[in-house]
Scaffold this motif. Structure first.
Motif, PDB file in Angstrom:
ATOM      1  N   ALA A  69       0.837  -1.204   0.000  1.00  0.00           N
ATOM      2  CA  ALA A  69       0.000   0.000   0.000  1.00  0.00           C
ATOM      3  C   ALA A  69       0.861   1.239   0.000  1.00  0.00           C
ATOM      4  N   LEU A  70       0.446   2.236  -0.784  1.00  0.00           N
ATOM      5  CA  LEU A  70       1.116   3.526  -0.817  1.00  0.00           C
ATOM      6  C   LEU A  70       0.132   4.590  -0.348  1.00  0.00           C
ATOM      7  N   ASP A  71       0.470   5.261   0.739  1.00  0.00           N
ATOM      8  CA  ASP A  71      -0.318   6.392   1.220  1.00  0.00           C
ATOM      9  C   ASP A  71       0.404   7.646   0.743  1.00  0.00           C
ATOM     10  N   PRO A  72      -0.067   8.258  -0.363  1.00  0.00           N
ATOM     11  CA  PRO A  72       0.722   9.291  -1.049  1.00  0.00           C
ATOM     12  C   PRO A  72       0.888  10.580  -0.251  1.00  0.00           C
ATOM     13  N   TYR A  98      10.492   8.920  -0.783  1.00  0.00           N
ATOM     14  CA  TYR A  98      10.320  10.334  -1.118  1.00  0.00           C
ATOM     15  C   TYR A  98      10.523  10.564  -2.621  1.00  0.00           C
ATOM     16  N   PRO A  99       9.597  10.050  -3.431  1.00  0.00           N
ATOM     17  CA  PRO A  99       9.760  10.158  -4.878  1.00  0.00           C
ATOM     18  C   PRO A  99       9.380  11.529  -5.451  1.00  0.00           C
ATOM     19  N   HIS A 100       8.589  12.297  -4.719  1.00  0.00           N
ATOM     20  CA  HIS A 100       8.035  13.538  -5.254  1.00  0.00           C
ATOM     21  C   HIS A 100       8.781  14.757  -4.713  1.00  0.00           C
ATOM     22  N   GLN A 101       8.422  15.904  -5.235  1.00  0.00           N
ATOM     23  CA  GLN A 101       9.039  17.143  -4.758  1.00  0.00           C
ATOM     24  C   GLN A 101       8.714  17.357  -3.274  1.00  0.00           C
ATOM     25  N   GLY A 151      -3.473   5.054  -2.323  1.00  0.00           N
ATOM     26  CA  GLY A 151      -4.493   5.934  -1.764  1.00  0.00           C
ATOM     27  C   GLY A 151      -4.812   7.059  -2.726  1.00  0.00           C
ATOM     28  N   ASN A 152      -6.066   7.490  -2.765  1.00  0.00           N
ATOM     29  CA  ASN A 152      -6.500   8.437  -3.798  1.00  0.00           C
ATOM     30  C   ASN A 152      -6.448   9.895  -3.372  1.00  0.00           C
ATOM     31  N   GLY A 153      -5.595  10.212  -2.399  1.00  0.00           N
ATOM     32  CA  GLY A 153      -5.498  11.597  -1.933  1.00  0.00           C
ATOM     33  C   GLY A 153      -4.441  12.386  -2.681  1.00  0.00           C
ATOM     34  N   THR A 154      -3.849  13.341  -1.983  1.00  0.00           N
ATOM     35  CA  THR A 154      -2.816  14.194  -2.567  1.00  0.00           C
ATOM     36  C   THR A 154      -1.667  13.354  -3.112  1.00  0.00           C
ATOM     37  N   ALA A 155      -1.205  13.694  -4.324  1.00  0.00           N
ATOM     38  CA  ALA A 155      -0.087  13.002  -4.998  1.00  0.00           C
ATOM     39  C   ALA A 155      -0.442  11.578  -5.419  1.00  0.00           C
ATOM     40  N   SER A 156      -1.735  11.280  -5.529  1.00  0.00           N
ATOM     41  CA  SER A 156      -2.132   9.905  -5.854  1.00  0.00           C
ATOM     42  C   SER A 156      -1.758   9.508  -7.279  1.00  0.00           C
ATOM     43  N   ARG A 157      -1.986  10.410  -8.254  1.00  0.00           N
ATOM     44  CA  ARG A 157      -1.674  10.030  -9.632  1.00  0.00           C
ATOM     45  C   ARG A 157      -0.174   9.882  -9.847  1.00  0.00           C
ATOM     46  N   SER A 202       1.863   8.971  -7.529  1.00  0.00           N
ATOM     47  CA  SER A 202       2.216   7.721  -6.836  1.00  0.00           C
ATOM     48  C   SER A 202       1.728   6.511  -7.613  1.00  0.00           C
ATOM     49  N   GLU A 203       0.590   6.662  -8.321  1.00  0.00           N
ATOM     50  CA  GLU A 203       0.120   5.567  -9.166  1.00  0.00           C
ATOM     51  C   GLU A 203       1.103   5.314 -10.306  1.00  0.00           C
ATOM     52  N   LYS A 204       1.670   6.396 -10.838  1.00  0.00           N
ATOM     53  CA  LYS A 204       2.687   6.245 -11.885  1.00  0.00           C
ATOM     54  C   LYS A 204       3.904   5.506 -11.337  1.00  0.00           C
ATOM     55  N   LEU A 205       4.293   5.845 -10.114  1.00  0.00           N
ATOM     56  CA  LEU A 205       5.405   5.144  -9.461  1.00  0.00           C
ATOM     57  C   LEU A 205       5.086   3.663  -9.316  1.00  0.00           C
ATOM     58  N   ALA A 206       3.859   3.365  -8.874  1.00  0.00           N
ATOM     59  CA  ALA A 206       3.449   1.965  -8.715  1.00  0.00           C
ATOM     60  C   ALA A 206       3.513   1.233 -10.051  1.00  0.00           C
ATOM     61  N   GLY A 207       3.100   1.925 -11.127  1.00  0.00           N
ATOM     62  CA  GLY A 207       3.152   1.309 -12.443  1.00  0.00           C
ATOM     63  C   GLY A 207       4.572   0.974 -12.860  1.00  0.00           C
ATOM     64  N   GLU A 208       5.488   1.891 -12.573  1.00  0.00           N
ATOM     65  CA  GLU A 208       6.884   1.636 -12.931  1.00  0.00           C
ATOM     66  C   GLU A 208       7.470   0.504 -12.090  1.00  0.00           C
ATOM     67  N   VAL A 209       7.095   0.443 -10.832  1.00  0.00           N
ATOM     68  CA  VAL A 209       7.535  -0.668  -9.969  1.00  0.00           C
ATOM     69  C   VAL A 209       7.031  -1.989 -10.535  1.00  0.00           C
TER      70      VAL A 209
END
Length: 760
Positions: free
Chosen positions: A316-319, A343-346, A373-379, A381-388
């Motif tokens: 699970a990723l809580d963005p 800490y993948p994001h800015q 999780g569908n909150g802040t930075a979710s998309r 983080s979803e891109k990160l999950a896709g790359e993983v």
């Protein structure tokens, strides 16, 4: 009629069914147990009917008790007549009882009481009997202590007359009903509040018939008033009509007496109108609460009974941006295997390091699903999950599936006593990641740990009656849990607590017993749990499952009390229980009536045979996920005409909110749901459902998205609207706003809803 007869008439069943249900409830049986295992007794009443019976019985018992108290009070005063007694006993609402009690209710001494003590009732009657006489001349001989001149005397006579108006039960009831049936709610902006109350702009100059106001609009109006932005006024309509009702009721010759006409007008404006307006607002609030509770109830049921991903290892990723993405890996049973923060994001931008760390976790623990999780930075983080996931696939492993998951209530859970008890040594921020992972595996098992009001599917839930809200939502959770059943060897205490018949203490005792003695091997062993007595066992046993136990029936919804029925079926078919379970060819040929007896009738035997065919079947749908469009990450990426896949996050009386992956839910107005008229959006969609939608309009500046479920609709063009045949919809009286086509409906409603704080 008896209470049972009244309720039976309301829900269109036999009085004997209601009587049976009331008896069972009085004996301490729960609604889920009665609905599932006592069908013969109640004639097959379902859980919704049983809950209505339970609620209405409470109201009607209280009504009966109030009638007794009122009758006793009036009788004590020596004023109880047979006619009045009959009217009180015949009253079908508490309001009617109170109306009848008004003249006899103990109260502070009023102006009317003082005037009566001074003998001014005689003057009041003279003014009625001699309408053409001069009132001042008639009043002169009634001057006395406390009433020194004709004006005071006439005011006293008027007070007596108005008091008669205000305490006449039939008149009060008739006026109240008429105001509600024919009145209008008008709202205007309070002076100087235009900018501060901009979110209520739709109601700055607004009016609508009381009977036509929908639940969400009523609550919005009342909220605006409570915040000091709106001024509300109930306009009853033509005052002359109400004044005529008063004059007719008391046979007052107002056409011959200016004094009587003014007294009637005074009584209407100072008494009856005020009380009728208060009553109208109370009715609106009750209607709004009922509507909001129904929406909340339906949405909550849909969310709780959403498709479970099942026992699959999940990351699970809580963005988050600055504070990082909180991560947790759980195994198929929900046990926490690892936690970390990346800490993948800015501003840190450690994308490659984060991707590598998460890929290592996925590989190490055999992760099959990545819950984002569908909150802040979710998309992002979803891109990160896709790359993983791609890294795992490139390395020859099985690609895990990224899934967007609602994180509503996760932060509430993470700071709760339940979370602290589950994970005393885990950082609060990481607990929410665990919750996100588990709610993907089994939404029901995890969401029962969160206050239902925090799950994010309500409509103005803070404005409705909080006691009724809590009772309603608790009932929904209880029914949902028991409809699915609970694995007694893996369930948490909060989940077990929702099983019929189990208290918080007993649920904790089950977990403690399990921890000390190991897994339960059969249902009978539950009897060893402290404080789990025979009654609790009777209520709970059928809803508790034991997988892989000695008796295969313990994994089914067949109640232990009905095991002898299964034995009879097995004997008749020449098979043992194990061979019988799942043997559709044999089971479908059985006639339930052949195995029914005085204890277990045909309905129960029918259920037993169905359960043997598919033991422990889960009523929830198959697990599916929405695939968000690549490159569409923010509202500005949306273009009218796009067809997207999304997940319904909330359903209201006016439409549905859909998450299409841009951090802002779009609105599908009810008028854009179908080519046929839709009276209830729940008939078309449910919370958690994956749908395809077309983007109809986008307002980037205000973060508003209009969507349509009708993929043939064309943005910017008039489209076929979902309207009832034969009914004209448009501008109503007093500035009422109605959408004139699909786009306008979507835009104006989305605008109003966003201002009211509805949706994400």
């Amino acid at each position: 009629m008896t209470i049972a007869e009244i309720i039976a008439k309301e829900i269109h069943v036999r009085a004997t069914q209601v009587e049976a249900a009331l008896t069972l409830l009085a004996e301490g049986n729960t609604v889920p147990f009665i609905a599932r295992y006592r069908k013969e007794v109640t004639g097959g009443l379902d859980d919704a009917q049983l809950r209505h019976i339970e609620e209405r019985n409470t109201y009607l018992v209280e009504l009966a008790e109030r009638k007794e108290a009122v009758l006793a009070s009036i009788e004590e005063q020596g004023k109880l007549t047979d006619e009045l007694k009959h009217e009180i006993l015949a009253a079908d609402t508490k309001a009617r009882v109170e109306d009848l009690y008004l003249p006899y209710k103990k109260r502070r001494k009023t102006k009317a009481d003082i005037a009566r003590e001074a003998g001014l009732e005689e003057l009041e009657q003279l003014l009625i009997d001699e309408p053409r006489a001069n009132p001042e001349t008639t009043a002169e001989r009634f001057i006395c202590e406390g009433f020194p001149d004709t004006k005071a005397v006439l005011d006293g006579a008027r007070a007596i007359l108005v008091d008669r108006f205000a305490t006449d039960a039939d008149l009060v009831g008739a006026v109240r009903d008429r105001v509600y049936a024919e009145g209008t709610m008008r709202s205007s902006v309070a002076e100087g509040k235009e900018q501060e109350g901009a979110k209520f702009a739709d109601y700055f100059e607004f009016s609508e018939d009381l009977t036509k106001l929908p639940s969400h609009r009523i609550l919005a109006l009342f909220r605006g008033e409570a915040e000091g932005v709106l001024t509300l006024n109930v306009d009853p309509g033509d005052e002359a009509v109400y004044e005529g009702m008063i004059a007719e009721r008391f046979d007052l010759p107002v056409q011959d007496s200016e004094w009587l006409a003014k007294a009637v007008r005074w009584g209407w404006r100072t008494k009856l109108q005020i009380s009728a307006n208060v009553d109208a607002r109370m009715r609106l609030k009750e209607k709004a609460d009922e509507g909001a509770l129904e929406v909340f109830k339906t949405n909550l049921r849909d969310v709780l009974l959403a498709a479970p991903a099942g026992q699959r290892a999940t990351l699970a990723l809580d963005p988050g941006y600055r504070n990082g993405v909180k991560c947790a890996v759980v195994d198929g049973t929900g046990k926490v295997l690892a936690t970390t923060i990346v800490y993948p994001h800015q501003p840190q931008n450690r994308w490659d390091a984060s991707r590598a760390e998460l890929a290592a976790l996925v590989a190490e623990h055999g992760v099959e699903l990545i819950a984002v999780g569908n909150g802040t930075a979710s998309r992002e983080s979803e891109k990160l999950a896709g790359e993983v996931a791609d890294l795992i696939a490139q390395a020859g492993g099985k690609r895990p599936t990224p899934v967007m998951v609602s994180e509503s209530g996760a932060s509430i859970y993470s700071a709760s006593a339940i979370a602290a008890e589950e994970f005393p040594d885990m950082d609060v921020s990481l607990r929410s990641a665990v919750s996100i992972a588990r709610r993907l595996q089994d939404p029901l098992a995890e969401l029962v740990k969160v206050d239902p009001k925090s799950i994010g599917v309500g409509q103005y839930q803070h404005d409705v009656n909080q006691v009724a809200l809590a009772q309603t939502l608790d009932a929904v959770v209880e029914d949902a849990v028991n409809s699915v059943g609970v694995d007694v060897n893996t369930a948490s205490a909060p989940l077990l607590e929702r099983v019929a018949g189990l208290s918080n203490t007993v649920a904790k005792n089950i977990v403690a017993y399990r921890d000390e003695h190991g897994s339960f091997t059969n249902r009978k062993e539950l009897g060893k749990v402290p404080r789990l007595g025979p009654k609790a066992f009777e209520q709970a046993a059928g809803f508790l499952r034991i997988q892989g136990g000695a008796d295969p029936l313990d994994a089914s919804a067949v109640h232990p009390e009905a095991y002898p029925v299964v034995e009879r079926i097995a004997t008749a078919t020449g098979m043992d229980t194990t061979s019988l379970i799942g043997n559709t060819a044999v089971l479908t040929k059985l006639a339930p009536a052949d195995f029914a007896d005085d204890t277990f009738g045909v309905p129960t035997v029918t259920d037993i045979i169905a359960e043997l065919d598919k033991p422990g079947r889960d009523p929830r749908p198959e697990f599916t996920t929405a695939t968000f469009k690549e490159g569409v990450n923010e509202v500005k990426d949306l273009k009218p005409g796009m067809i997207l896949e999304g997940t319904v996050t909330n359903v209201a009386a006016f439409g549905a909110f859909v998450d299409v992956g841009v951090h802002q839910d779009g609105l599908v107005h009810v008028s854009a749901m179908s080519n046929k008229f839709v009276s209830d959006p729940h008939d078309v969609v449910r919370s958690g459902q994956v749908v395809k939608v077309k983007v109809m309009d986008v307002d980037v500046a205000r973060n508003r998205i209009g969507l349509s479920l009708r993929l043939e609709d064309e943005p910017g063009k008039p489209n076929k609207s979902n309207k009832p045949a034969g009914k004209k919809r448009g501008a109503g009286n007093g500035g009422r706003r109605q959408a004139r086509n699909t786009q306008q409906a979507q835009g104006s409603m989305a605008d109003a809803l966003k201002r009211a704080g509805f949706g994400k």
